[in-house]
Design an enzyme around this catalytic site. Structure first.
Site, PDB file in Angstrom:
ATOM      1  N   ASN A   8       7.065  43.394  17.270  1.00 22.31           N
ATOM      2  CA  ASN A   8       7.274  43.443  18.727  1.00 22.31           C
ATOM      3  C   ASN A   8       8.606  42.735  19.015  1.00 22.31           C
ATOM      4  O   ASN A   8       8.674  41.508  18.988  1.00 22.31           O
ATOM      5  CB  ASN A   8       6.112  42.719  19.420  1.00 22.31           C
ATOM      6  CG  ASN A   8       6.336  42.584  20.927  1.00 22.31           C
ATOM      7  OD1 ASN A   8       7.193  43.249  21.493  1.00 22.31           O
ATOM      8  ND2 ASN A   8       5.552  41.722  21.563  1.00 22.31           N
ATOM      9  N   LYS A  10      10.147  42.564  21.717  1.00 21.42           N
ATOM     10  CA  LYS A  10      10.209  42.088  23.111  1.00 21.42           C
ATOM     11  C   LYS A  10      11.549  42.511  23.740  1.00 21.42           C
ATOM     12  O   LYS A  10      12.082  43.554  23.386  1.00 21.42           O
ATOM     13  CB  LYS A  10      10.005  40.570  23.174  1.00 21.42           C
ATOM     14  CG  LYS A  10       8.758  40.111  22.446  1.00 21.42           C
ATOM     15  CD  LYS A  10       8.395  38.696  22.788  1.00 21.42           C
ATOM     16  CE  LYS A  10       7.263  38.238  21.898  1.00 21.42           C
ATOM     17  NZ  LYS A  10       6.705  36.971  22.293  1.00 21.42           N
ATOM     18  N   HIS A  87      -0.302  42.972  26.393  1.00 20.93           N
ATOM     19  CA  HIS A  87       0.259  41.742  25.800  1.00 20.93           C
ATOM     20  C   HIS A  87       0.079  40.594  26.793  1.00 20.93           C
ATOM     21  O   HIS A  87       0.197  40.785  28.006  1.00 20.93           O
ATOM     22  CB  HIS A  87       1.737  41.952  25.470  1.00 20.93           C
ATOM     23  CG  HIS A  87       2.295  40.870  24.613  1.00 20.93           C
ATOM     24  ND1 HIS A  87       2.646  39.642  25.121  1.00 20.93           N
ATOM     25  CD2 HIS A  87       2.524  40.809  23.277  1.00 20.93           C
ATOM     26  CE1 HIS A  87       3.080  38.875  24.127  1.00 20.93           C
ATOM     27  NE2 HIS A  87       3.020  39.563  22.998  1.00 20.93           N
ATOM     28  N   GLU A  89       1.946  38.319  27.678  1.00 21.06           N
ATOM     29  CA  GLU A  89       3.097  38.082  28.572  1.00 21.06           C
ATOM     30  C   GLU A  89       3.043  39.019  29.771  1.00 21.06           C
ATOM     31  O   GLU A  89       3.560  38.699  30.844  1.00 21.06           O
ATOM     32  CB  GLU A  89       4.409  38.256  27.777  1.00 21.06           C
ATOM     33  CG  GLU A  89       4.597  37.110  26.787  1.00 21.06           C
ATOM     34  CD  GLU A  89       5.597  37.383  25.677  1.00 21.06           C
ATOM     35  OE1 GLU A  89       6.232  38.451  25.658  1.00 21.06           O
ATOM     36  OE2 GLU A  89       5.726  36.500  24.795  1.00 21.06           O
ATOM     37  N   GLU A 149      -4.462  37.681  19.611  1.00 21.89           N
ATOM     38  CA  GLU A 149      -3.294  36.826  19.797  1.00 21.89           C
ATOM     39  C   GLU A 149      -3.646  35.680  20.743  1.00 21.89           C
ATOM     40  O   GLU A 149      -3.561  35.842  21.979  1.00 21.89           O
ATOM     41  CB  GLU A 149      -2.146  37.629  20.419  1.00 21.89           C
ATOM     42  CG  GLU A 149      -1.661  38.782  19.573  1.00 21.89           C
ATOM     43  CD  GLU A 149      -0.194  39.105  19.873  1.00 21.89           C
ATOM     44  OE1 GLU A 149       0.588  39.095  18.933  1.00 21.89           O
ATOM     45  OE2 GLU A 149       0.151  39.332  21.040  1.00 21.89           O
ATOM     46  N   GLY A 155       4.581  32.100  19.826  1.00 24.91           N
ATOM     47  CA  GLY A 155       5.907  31.481  19.911  1.00 24.91           C
ATOM     48  C   GLY A 155       5.907  29.959  19.907  1.00 24.91           C
ATOM     49  O   GLY A 155       6.919  29.348  20.226  1.00 24.91           O
ATOM     50  N   SER A 190       2.865  33.220  16.062  1.00 22.70           N
ATOM     51  CA  SER A 190       3.567  32.281  15.171  1.00 22.70           C
ATOM     52  C   SER A 190       3.422  32.591  13.675  1.00 22.70           C
ATOM     53  O   SER A 190       3.429  31.672  12.853  1.00 22.70           O
ATOM     54  CB  SER A 190       3.130  30.839  15.456  1.00 22.70           C
ATOM     55  OG  SER A 190       3.535  30.466  16.753  1.00 22.70           O
TER      56      SER A 190
HETATM   57  C1  PEP Z   1       3.847  38.166  20.224  1.00 23.98           C
HETATM   58  O1  PEP Z   1       4.544  37.898  21.200  1.00 23.98           O
HETATM   59  O2  PEP Z   1       3.096  39.137  20.221  1.00 23.98           O
HETATM   60  C2  PEP Z   1       3.950  37.291  19.054  1.00 23.98           C
HETATM   61  C3  PEP Z   1       3.056  37.427  18.112  1.00 23.98           C
HETATM   62  O3  PEP Z   1       4.990  36.409  19.048  1.00 23.98           O
HETATM   63  P1  PEP Z   1       5.341  35.324  17.922  1.00 23.98           P
HETATM   64  O4  PEP Z   1       5.139  35.989  16.589  1.00 23.98           O
HETATM   65  O5  PEP Z   1       6.768  34.974  18.166  1.00 23.98           O
HETATM   66  O6  PEP Z   1       4.415  34.177  18.129  1.00 23.98           O
END
Ligand code: PEP
Length: 228
Positions: A8, A10, A87, A89, A149, A155, A190
């Site tokens: 992803n 983003k 997601h 976000e 997630e 992040g 992460s």
């Molecule tokens: C995400 O935003 O879906 C994600 C997994 O981000 P990160 O790997 O940076 O934690």
């Protein structure tokens, strides 16, 4: 067992970056399903031959009054096979389960497999917090992929315990079974070069990664490591 690796990107990258990820086509993958999800405007720069093209969102509407939106039909037209839906976000900016349901249905109707993100908000939240998100995503009979997630792990460099991830996978798969559905469950939050091997000991079907996808060499190392 074959694993998924979903990138992803983003709202990151530029034309040069997205042309460069076409080099992933040179990798002969034995058993891993690689899915790359660029921002909409770069979809046409990514020529998927030995990986699949994904999108980061899709419109919940199918009408002629949705200025600025991208429909599932348009994604199909661009060869998109997967789409990330719900997601955290986007949920944080007001995306509701009702909108998510509509996106899932429209994706399916256009032959696109949804990757539906679910996750609890806080470190101390009970895993059952994700149950509503999971149940409300089971709106069609087709194949669905969930990405577990935890919002607090995205992040931040923080990870849930193996036990908590396995509990989440079990809850998602059991709930899907109760609706006579099979599903895949990915983990996201992460994931990096140092922790992915430990995470692979969980009952997961692969990873959805954000930050890692921007570090091409590390991403490649993880991809190769999953294949071993
Ligand atoms: C995400 O935003 O879906 C994600 C997994 O981000 P990160 O790997 O940076 O934690």
């Amino acid at each position: 067992m074959s694993k998924f690796l979903v990138a992803n990107y983003k709202m990151n990258g530029d034309k040069k970056f997205f042309r460069s990820i076409n080099s992933f086509n040179k990798i002969k993958l034995k058993d891993t399903k690689l899915i790359l999800c660029p921002p909409f405007v770069y979809l046409n720069l990514v020529k998927a031959k030995h990986f699949s093209l994904g999108a980061q969102d899709v419109s919940a509407f199918c009408d002629n009054k949705s200025t600025g939106e991208i429909s599932a039909e348009m994604l199909k037209d661009y060869g998109v096979k997967y789409v990330i839906i719900g997601h955290s976000e986007r949920r944080a900016r007001g995306e509701t389960d009702k909108l998510i349901q509509s996106k899932i249905k429209l994706a399916f109707n256009n032959g696109i497999t949804p990757i539906v993100c679910v996750g609890e908000k806080n470190y101390n939240s009970k895993i059952e917090e994700i149950l509503n998100q999971v149940e409300s995503a089971l709106v069609t009979d087709s194949e669905i992929i969930f990405a577990y997630e935890p919002v607090w792990a995205i992040g931040t460099g923080k990870l849930p315990t193996i036990n908590k991830i396995n509990k989440a996978v079990d809850l998602i798969k059991t709930t899907a079974k109760q609706h006579n559905r099979d599903c895949k469950v990915l983990y996201g939050g992460s994931v990096n070069k140092s922790n992915y091997k430990q995470l692979l000991t969980c009952e997961i079907d692969g990873f959805l990664v954000g930050g890692l996808s921007l570090k091409l060499n590390e991403f490649l190392d993880v991809l190769k490591g999953i294949e071993e």
